[in-house]
Write a protein that holds these residues in place. Structure first.
Motif, PDB file in Angstrom:
ATOM      1  N   LEU A  98       0.944  -1.117  -0.188  1.00 17.89           N
ATOM      2  CA  LEU A  98      -0.104   0.054  -0.299  1.00 17.89           C
ATOM      3  C   LEU A  98       0.828   1.278   0.052  1.00 17.89           C
ATOM      4  O   LEU A  98       0.387   2.224  -0.215  1.00 17.89           O
ATOM      5  CB  LEU A  98      -0.995  -0.009   1.359  1.00 17.89           C
ATOM      6  CG  LEU A  98      -2.051  -1.058   1.045  1.00 17.89           C
ATOM      7  CD1 LEU A  98      -2.608  -1.173   2.588  1.00 17.89           C
ATOM      8  CD2 LEU A  98      -3.059  -0.737   0.128  1.00 17.89           C
ATOM      9  N   ALA A  99       2.158   1.027   0.469  1.00 20.65           N
ATOM     10  CA  ALA A  99       3.104   2.407   0.626  1.00 20.65           C
ATOM     11  C   ALA A  99       3.073   2.933  -0.691  1.00 20.65           C
ATOM     12  O   ALA A  99       3.593   4.202  -0.908  1.00 20.65           O
ATOM     13  CB  ALA A  99       4.208   1.869   1.070  1.00 20.65           C
ATOM     14  N   GLY A 100       3.089   2.062  -1.983  1.00 21.36           N
ATOM     15  CA  GLY A 100       3.222   2.778  -3.109  1.00 21.36           C
ATOM     16  C   GLY A 100       1.870   3.236  -3.889  1.00 21.36           C
ATOM     17  O   GLY A 100       1.869   3.852  -5.055  1.00 21.36           O
ATOM     18  N   GLU A 101       0.715   2.925  -3.251  1.00 20.55           N
ATOM     19  CA  GLU A 101      -0.368   3.671  -3.904  1.00 20.55           C
ATOM     20  C   GLU A 101      -0.508   5.396  -3.767  1.00 20.55           C
ATOM     21  O   GLU A 101       0.041   5.635  -2.720  1.00 20.55           O
ATOM     22  CB  GLU A 101      -1.544   3.067  -3.049  1.00 20.55           C
ATOM     23  CG  GLU A 101      -1.647   1.404  -3.168  1.00 20.55           C
ATOM     24  CD  GLU A 101      -2.383   0.998  -4.448  1.00 20.55           C
ATOM     25  OE1 GLU A 101      -3.006   2.270  -5.114  1.00 20.55           O
ATOM     26  OE2 GLU A 101      -2.558  -0.097  -4.628  1.00 20.55           O
ATOM     27  N   PRO A 102      -0.724   5.775  -4.849  1.00 21.10           N
ATOM     28  CA  PRO A 102      -0.968   7.406  -4.580  1.00 21.10           C
ATOM     29  C   PRO A 102      -1.767   7.825  -3.670  1.00 21.10           C
ATOM     30  O   PRO A 102      -1.464   8.724  -2.958  1.00 21.10           O
ATOM     31  CB  PRO A 102      -1.526   7.582  -5.990  1.00 21.10           C
ATOM     32  CG  PRO A 102      -1.318   6.543  -7.005  1.00 21.10           C
ATOM     33  CD  PRO A 102      -1.066   5.375  -6.184  1.00 21.10           C
TER      34      PRO A 102
END
Length: 230
Positions: A98-102
């Motif tokens: 989720l850390a890479g989700e905008p």
């Protein structure tokens, strides 16, 4: 009005697995979380707790079990409004993914604008939790008196949002607040304003025993800081 003791649930299997649990069923305390819960009766032994309210999720109910066993006169009541944020499609996913989700940048930097896909907004989460606290403040005051202390067991984001509300902080600042698993946060509500007495405490809590309607016994802030609890 009342003093609210907010307990974050003990460390869970989702916490140690790095998973955003949300309302996913079957998330329980891990062995460390069970140890933390077992310590609650001792930590709260000096506090005359009038009522206990919990998120309906298993990890919160498990956290309260040792305390309720130690105080059989207390009845466990649940309230969905202090249940975890509805993370929607994010529920059950790894936090590293989720850390890479905008959207994660919005959640971190501008949470008042964040709505989880298939879930709820952080604004809605805070609103329902604040409404729950005000309703329970009145109920506890009516049933147990002005100086009553009651306990809610809830979740990190819920507790952080309640602290922000008590301090008059915009929701966009609530990510600056941190509460550890099984930590205690205490807010004393008076007729005119709340006082944050403790934030994310994992130690002793003897000085949270009631001693007046505000930190100085009058509902007024103590200029200069005061001498602490008697």
């Amino acid at each position: 009005m009342a003093t609210l003791i907010l307990v974050r649930h003990g460390r869970s299997t989702a916490n140690t697995s790095g998973i955003l649990a949300g309302w996913t069923p079957g998330v329980h305390l891990d062995p460390r979380g069970a140890e933390q819960a077992a310590e609650l009766p001792r930590r709260l032994s000096a506090i005359p707790i009038a009522a206990v309210v919990s998120s309906p999720l298993e990890r919160c109910v498990q956290t309260l079990r040792p305390l309720l066993d130690a105080r059989p006169a207390l009845e466990l009541r649940t309230d969905d409004r202090i249940g975890e944020c509805h993370y929607g499609d994010w529920s059950g996913r790894k936090l590293k993914e989720l850390a890479g989700e905008p959207l994660m940048e919005v959640v971190q930097q501008h949470p008042s604008a964040a709505t989880f896909p298939g879930g709820e907004s952080l604004r809605a989460m805070q609103a329902r939790a604040v409404d729950a606290v005000h309703d329970w403040n009145e109920r506890v005051r009516t049933e147990h008196g002005e100086d009553a202390v009651y306990l809610m067991c809830s979740h990190g984001d819920i507790i952080k949002s309640l602290v922000a509300d008590a301090l008059g902080l915009h929701l966009d600042l609530f990510q600056r607040i941190h509460v550890e698993p099984c930590s205690v946060t205490a807010i004393r509500y008076t007729r005119t304003r709340p006082f944050l007495l403790r934030l994310g405490d994992t130690g002793g809590l003897t000085d949270l025993a009631p001693h007046g309607s505000g930190p100085d016994g009058t509902g007024e802030a103590v200029v200069g800081g005061g001498a602490g609890a008697p």
